[in-house]
Design a protein around this motif. Structure first.
Motif, PDB file in Angstrom:
ATOM      1  N   SER A 119      -5.955   5.591   4.392  1.00  0.00           N
ATOM      2  CA  SER A 119      -6.510   6.378   3.291  1.00  0.00           C
ATOM      3  C   SER A 119      -5.408   7.243   2.693  1.00  0.00           C
ATOM      4  O   SER A 119      -4.275   7.208   3.145  1.00  0.00           O
ATOM      5  CB  SER A 119      -7.667   7.249   3.789  1.00  0.00           C
ATOM      6  OG  SER A 119      -7.230   8.091   4.831  1.00  0.00           O
ATOM      7  N   ALA A 120      -5.752   7.992   1.678  1.00  0.00           N
ATOM      8  CA  ALA A 120      -4.764   8.839   1.011  1.00  0.00           C
ATOM      9  C   ALA A 120      -5.269  10.273   0.981  1.00  0.00           C
ATOM     10  O   ALA A 120      -6.467  10.510   0.909  1.00  0.00           O
ATOM     11  CB  ALA A 120      -4.516   8.341  -0.409  1.00  0.00           C
ATOM     12  N   SER A 121      -4.338  11.236   1.059  1.00  0.00           N
ATOM     13  CA  SER A 121      -4.729  12.638   0.947  1.00  0.00           C
ATOM     14  C   SER A 121      -3.524  13.445   0.481  1.00  0.00           C
ATOM     15  O   SER A 121      -2.508  12.885   0.081  1.00  0.00           O
ATOM     16  CB  SER A 121      -5.243  13.160   2.292  1.00  0.00           C
ATOM     17  OG  SER A 121      -4.175  13.210   3.216  1.00  0.00           O
ATOM     18  N   SER A 122      -3.638  14.763   0.560  1.00  0.00           N
ATOM     19  CA  SER A 122      -2.551  15.618   0.133  1.00  0.00           C
ATOM     20  C   SER A 122      -1.962  16.353   1.335  1.00  0.00           C
ATOM     21  O   SER A 122      -2.644  16.592   2.322  1.00  0.00           O
ATOM     22  CB  SER A 122      -3.074  16.638  -0.887  1.00  0.00           C
ATOM     23  OG  SER A 122      -3.657  15.951  -1.977  1.00  0.00           O
ATOM     24  N   GLY A 175       4.128   9.748   0.796  1.00  0.00           N
ATOM     25  CA  GLY A 175       3.771   8.716  -0.168  1.00  0.00           C
ATOM     26  C   GLY A 175       4.964   8.176  -0.932  1.00  0.00           C
ATOM     27  O   GLY A 175       5.058   6.988  -1.223  1.00  0.00           O
ATOM     28  N   GLU A 176       5.892   9.062  -1.230  1.00  0.00           N
ATOM     29  CA  GLU A 176       7.047   8.681  -2.035  1.00  0.00           C
ATOM     30  C   GLU A 176       8.055   7.834  -1.273  1.00  0.00           C
ATOM     31  O   GLU A 176       8.879   7.158  -1.873  1.00  0.00           O
ATOM     32  CB  GLU A 176       7.756   9.954  -2.537  1.00  0.00           C
ATOM     33  CG  GLU A 176       6.946  10.769  -3.509  1.00  0.00           C
ATOM     34  CD  GLU A 176       6.620   9.981  -4.768  1.00  0.00           C
ATOM     35  OE1 GLU A 176       7.553   9.435  -5.365  1.00  0.00           O
ATOM     36  OE2 GLU A 176       5.424   9.904  -5.115  1.00  0.00           O
ATOM     37  N   ALA A 187      -5.357  13.094  -4.438  1.00  0.00           N
ATOM     38  CA  ALA A 187      -4.764  11.984  -3.689  1.00  0.00           C
ATOM     39  C   ALA A 187      -5.261  10.623  -4.168  1.00  0.00           C
ATOM     40  O   ALA A 187      -6.453  10.426  -4.400  1.00  0.00           O
ATOM     41  CB  ALA A 187      -5.069  12.139  -2.204  1.00  0.00           C
ATOM     42  N   ASP A 230       1.591  17.300  -2.101  1.00  0.00           N
ATOM     43  CA  ASP A 230       2.212  16.002  -2.394  1.00  0.00           C
ATOM     44  C   ASP A 230       1.422  14.866  -1.728  1.00  0.00           C
ATOM     45  O   ASP A 230       0.719  15.072  -0.747  1.00  0.00           O
ATOM     46  CB  ASP A 230       3.667  15.995  -1.888  1.00  0.00           C
ATOM     47  CG  ASP A 230       4.615  16.613  -2.912  1.00  0.00           C
ATOM     48  OD1 ASP A 230       4.123  17.084  -3.956  1.00  0.00           O
ATOM     49  OD2 ASP A 230       5.826  16.630  -2.654  1.00  0.00           O
ATOM     50  N   ALA A 231       1.581  13.673  -2.280  1.00  0.00           N
ATOM     51  CA  ALA A 231       0.804  12.523  -1.818  1.00  0.00           C
ATOM     52  C   ALA A 231       1.148  12.123  -0.386  1.00  0.00           C
ATOM     53  O   ALA A 231       2.324  12.042  -0.010  1.00  0.00           O
ATOM     54  CB  ALA A 231       1.028  11.334  -2.744  1.00  0.00           C
ATOM     55  N   ILE A 232       0.114  11.889   0.380  1.00  0.00           N
ATOM     56  CA  ILE A 232       0.253  11.490   1.784  1.00  0.00           C
ATOM     57  C   ILE A 232      -0.527  10.199   2.006  1.00  0.00           C
ATOM     58  O   ILE A 232      -1.664  10.064   1.557  1.00  0.00           O
ATOM     59  CB  ILE A 232      -0.323  12.575   2.712  1.00  0.00           C
ATOM     60  CG1 ILE A 232       0.581  13.806   2.719  1.00  0.00           C
ATOM     61  CG2 ILE A 232      -0.518  12.043   4.124  1.00  0.00           C
ATOM     62  CD1 ILE A 232       1.880  13.597   3.453  1.00  0.00           C
ATOM     63  N   LEU A 233       0.105   9.244   2.687  1.00  0.00           N
ATOM     64  CA  LEU A 233      -0.588   8.028   3.094  1.00  0.00           C
ATOM     65  C   LEU A 233      -0.995   8.219   4.552  1.00  0.00           C
ATOM     66  O   LEU A 233      -0.151   8.414   5.417  1.00  0.00           O
ATOM     67  CB  LEU A 233       0.338   6.816   2.948  1.00  0.00           C
ATOM     68  CG  LEU A 233      -0.258   5.444   3.204  1.00  0.00           C
ATOM     69  CD1 LEU A 233      -1.388   5.153   2.221  1.00  0.00           C
ATOM     70  CD2 LEU A 233       0.813   4.371   3.083  1.00  0.00           C
ATOM     71  N   ALA A 274       0.872   5.759  -1.393  1.00  0.00           N
ATOM     72  CA  ALA A 274       0.055   6.900  -1.801  1.00  0.00           C
ATOM     73  C   ALA A 274       0.736   7.624  -2.940  1.00  0.00           C
ATOM     74  O   ALA A 274       1.964   7.668  -3.017  1.00  0.00           O
ATOM     75  CB  ALA A 274      -0.159   7.847  -0.630  1.00  0.00           C
ATOM     76  N   LEU A 293      -4.830   6.365  -3.400  1.00  0.00           N
ATOM     77  CA  LEU A 293      -4.326   5.281  -2.561  1.00  0.00           C
ATOM     78  C   LEU A 293      -4.010   4.115  -3.484  1.00  0.00           C
ATOM     79  O   LEU A 293      -4.885   3.599  -4.162  1.00  0.00           O
ATOM     80  CB  LEU A 293      -5.397   4.878  -1.536  1.00  0.00           C
ATOM     81  CG  LEU A 293      -5.007   3.841  -0.494  1.00  0.00           C
ATOM     82  CD1 LEU A 293      -3.866   4.346   0.375  1.00  0.00           C
ATOM     83  CD2 LEU A 293      -6.203   3.514   0.401  1.00  0.00           C
ATOM     84  N   VAL A 333       0.841  -1.187   0.000  1.00  0.00           N
ATOM     85  CA  VAL A 333       0.000   0.000   0.000  1.00  0.00           C
ATOM     86  C   VAL A 333       0.879   1.241   0.000  1.00  0.00           C
ATOM     87  O   VAL A 333       1.820   1.338   0.781  1.00  0.00           O
ATOM     88  CB  VAL A 333      -0.899   0.041   1.254  1.00  0.00           C
ATOM     89  CG1 VAL A 333      -1.841   1.226   1.188  1.00  0.00           C
ATOM     90  CG2 VAL A 333      -1.685  -1.247   1.385  1.00  0.00           C
ATOM     91  N   PHE A 346       7.345   5.790   1.584  1.00  0.00           N
ATOM     92  CA  PHE A 346       6.863   4.767   2.498  1.00  0.00           C
ATOM     93  C   PHE A 346       5.832   3.892   1.831  1.00  0.00           C
ATOM     94  O   PHE A 346       5.086   4.317   0.956  1.00  0.00           O
ATOM     95  CB  PHE A 346       6.251   5.413   3.732  1.00  0.00           C
ATOM     96  CG  PHE A 346       6.126   4.467   4.883  1.00  0.00           C
ATOM     97  CD1 PHE A 346       7.224   4.188   5.669  1.00  0.00           C
ATOM     98  CD2 PHE A 346       4.917   3.848   5.157  1.00  0.00           C
ATOM     99  CE1 PHE A 346       7.122   3.302   6.727  1.00  0.00           C
ATOM    100  CE2 PHE A 346       4.810   2.959   6.214  1.00  0.00           C
ATOM    101  CZ  PHE A 346       5.915   2.693   7.000  1.00  0.00           C
ATOM    102  N   GLU A 347       5.815   2.659   2.253  1.00  0.00           N
ATOM    103  CA  GLU A 347       4.870   1.697   1.694  1.00  0.00           C
ATOM    104  C   GLU A 347       4.614   0.611   2.728  1.00  0.00           C
ATOM    105  O   GLU A 347       5.520   0.143   3.404  1.00  0.00           O
ATOM    106  CB  GLU A 347       5.478   1.125   0.414  1.00  0.00           C
ATOM    107  CG  GLU A 347       4.920  -0.193  -0.032  1.00  0.00           C
ATOM    108  CD  GLU A 347       5.496  -0.596  -1.388  1.00  0.00           C
ATOM    109  OE1 GLU A 347       5.070  -0.003  -2.380  1.00  0.00           O
ATOM    110  OE2 GLU A 347       6.367  -1.482  -1.432  1.00  0.00           O
ATOM    111  N   PHE A 348       3.362   0.246   2.868  1.00  0.00           N
ATOM    112  CA  PHE A 348       3.026  -0.856   3.761  1.00  0.00           C
ATOM    113  C   PHE A 348       3.059  -2.150   2.984  1.00  0.00           C
ATOM    114  O   PHE A 348       2.660  -2.192   1.826  1.00  0.00           O
ATOM    115  CB  PHE A 348       1.615  -0.685   4.330  1.00  0.00           C
ATOM    116  CG  PHE A 348       1.513   0.376   5.368  1.00  0.00           C
ATOM    117  CD1 PHE A 348       2.261   0.306   6.524  1.00  0.00           C
ATOM    118  CD2 PHE A 348       0.654   1.440   5.192  1.00  0.00           C
ATOM    119  CE1 PHE A 348       2.162   1.283   7.489  1.00  0.00           C
ATOM    120  CE2 PHE A 348       0.546   2.420   6.153  1.00  0.00           C
ATOM    121  CZ  PHE A 348       1.305   2.344   7.295  1.00  0.00           C
TER     122      PHE A 348
END
Lengths: 233, 233
Positions: free
Chosen positions: B180-183, B224-225, A199, B198-201, A181, A201, A179, B227-229
DNA sequence: ATTATATACTGGTATAGACCACGTTGCAAG
DNA sequence: CTTGCAACGTGGTCTATACCAGTATATAAT
C-alpha cells in the motif's frame, strides 16, 4: 478432436467438476479407476490429473486419493486479469468513468514501452475507477491502434481482454508490473476526491500477447488509503 | 541416497550447468542420449528435465532440442528472499543499521499475524536499509522468540533465512505480502532523510515455514522516490 | 547456386506393467 | 472397549517400447 488425449480428459474432468459432479473437498475416483473409465493407460490419466493439479483445481494425497481443491483466489494482482474481476473478487461493485478517449501520436515513453515504429498511432484513454462508488484509482491506458482496429468504444472500455480474445483471437500472455509510491497532483486529487499530496500507489503495467508483442501500457494511480495489493508467494 | 532417481538427475544436471559444462543458449544432449548416460528410461529422464524446465533453467523445443535458458530475474519481489539479495541483484551495495533490538510482549496485531498464544514473547527489531549508502527503507521485523531461541544477534540480523536453514533446519515456505502507499511520519522521515509527508511505499509481509507456521512479520516503509518493485507474471 | 525432397533426429504423447511408501480400514488380540 | 497390526487402496516412481509431429540437415533435382 485433434488435441492430445490427456488434454481431452483434463477438459472432461474440469467440466464435470464445474457441473457439480464433485464438490470442493470431494474425493474423485482413483487414478486406476479413471484410467479404466476413460480407457487409457494410468500414465496418460495421471498426465490429465497433473495439469489439473497445476491449475489448482485438484489436490493429491498419497494413500488417500485426489480431491477437489478449494480454488485459492491467489494472484489477485496478476494484472493480466482486470480491475473488474479484482473488485468483484473483493465483494465491491465496480464502476468506472471514462475521462478521455482519443487516437493520437504516442509519447516517447509509450512508443518505447509498446515497441512502436515511427508514425504508429495509439489509442489513449483516461479512466477513473470506483468500488462501491468510491474513487479507487485513476488510470491512463495506451493501446496500439492496430490492436483495437475495428472495435467499438464499449468493446474496448468494457472489457478489453475478453473482446480481444473473442473478436480477434488475441490471447494475453505475461505482464510486467512496476510498483512505486508518490503523491497526488492537483488534477489527480480532484478525480480521486483526495487532497493534493496524499499518498498514491502507482502501478505501471506492460501487457504482452502470447507471441511477445506488447499490446497495452497502463499507468494507474491508486488512492493509498483505499487500496492495497495482496500477493501470495 | 534415498531421493527419487529423477530428483538426483535433476540435481546433477543443475550442478553441471552451474559448473559451466553448458552455458546459456547451449543445447544439452537429447533425452535419449541422456537416458543412456544416466542409465535410466527416457520417461524418468524426461521427469528430471521437466522439473528443470519448471524452474526456468531449461527450455524445450520440439525438433530442435533442450537448451539452457537465460535465467529470468523474475520474482524479484518474492520476498522470501531478503533485502540483501534484492540490492545485489540491482547492482547496489547493501548495508543496514539496526535501530533497536528487544525481546518484548507482542502487540495485538503481531500476536494475531504470528498466531501467538497468550504470554508468548517476540523479538522486535527496527532497521534502516541502505543501497549505496542512501536510505532505502525502514523496517520493523517481529519474530516469535522460540524461532530465534539460541541464536546470536548477528545470526539474526545478518541473514535470518540462511541461519534458520543451516542452524535450525527450518525452511521458509510461502509468504503473504500486502502493498500500500502512505506518507512519511516525522520519525520515519528522519531515518530515511526525507521530508514529513513524502511518499512511502508500504510492504507488510508475513512469512511462513513449510509446515505453515508463521515465523516472521515484517513491516517495511520504502522511500517512494528511491524504490520500485518489479513483478513479472 | 537454388530449390525441392527425403531422411534423421528432436521432444510430445501413449501403452502396459511393476514395485514402493504412505494412509486408511477392518479385524484380531488384549 | 481399546489397541495393535495386517491387508488393502492410493498416489509416486520407474521401465521398455512405440508412434507422432515438428525441425534440421543432407541429398537430389532443377
Amino acid at each position: 478432436m485433434g488435441s492430445p488425449v490427456y488434454i481431452q480428459i483434463h477438459n472432461e474432468i474440469k467440466k464435470a467438476i464445474e457441473a457439480g459432479k464433485w464438490s470442493v473437498g470431494d474425493r474423485i475416483p482413483s487414478e486406476r479407476e479413471l484410467a479404466v473409465q476413460f480407457n487409457v493407460s494410468r500414465m496418460t490419466l495421471r498426465q490429465a490429473i497433473q495439469t489439473l493439479v497445476e491449475e489448482g483445481i485438484l489436490e493429491r494425497f498419497v494413500g488417500s486419493g485426489t480431491f477437489v481443491a478449494n480454488q485459492k483466489v491467489q494472484e489477485k494482482m496478476s494484472g493480466v486479469t482486470g480491475f473488474t474481476d479484482l473488485m468483484l473478487a473483493q465483494g465491491k461493485q465496480p464502476s468506472s468513468k471514462t475521462v478521455s478517449y482519443h487516437v493520437m501520436s504516442p509519447s516517447l515513453s509509450e512508443a518505447e514501452k509498446l515497441q512502436l515504429k515511427d508514425g504508429d498511432e495509439v489509442l489513449r484513454m483516461e479512466r477513473v475507477r470506483y468500488g462501491d462508488d468510491i474513487p479507487i484509482s485513476f488510470e491512463v491506458a495506451t493501446i496500439p491502434i492496430e490492436i483495437v482496429d475495428g472495435l467499438s468504444k464499449p468493446e474496448v472500455t468494457d472489457s478489453l481482454y475478453r473482446t480481444l480474445e473473442t473478436k480477434k483471437n488475441l490471447i494475453p500472455g505475461h505482464a510486467k508490473q512496476m510498483v512505486s509510491a508518490s503523491s497526488a497532483s492537483e488534477r489527480i486529487a480532484e478525480f480521486l476526491a483526495i487532497k493534493r499530496g496524499d499518498a498514491i500507489l502507482r502501478l505501471r503495467q506492460i501487457s504482452y500477447l502470447q507471441d511477445g508483442r506488447p499490446f497495452e501500457y497502463v499507468r494507474t494511480q491508486y488512492v493509498g488509503e483505499r487500496f492495497e495489493f495482496v500477493l501470495e508467494k
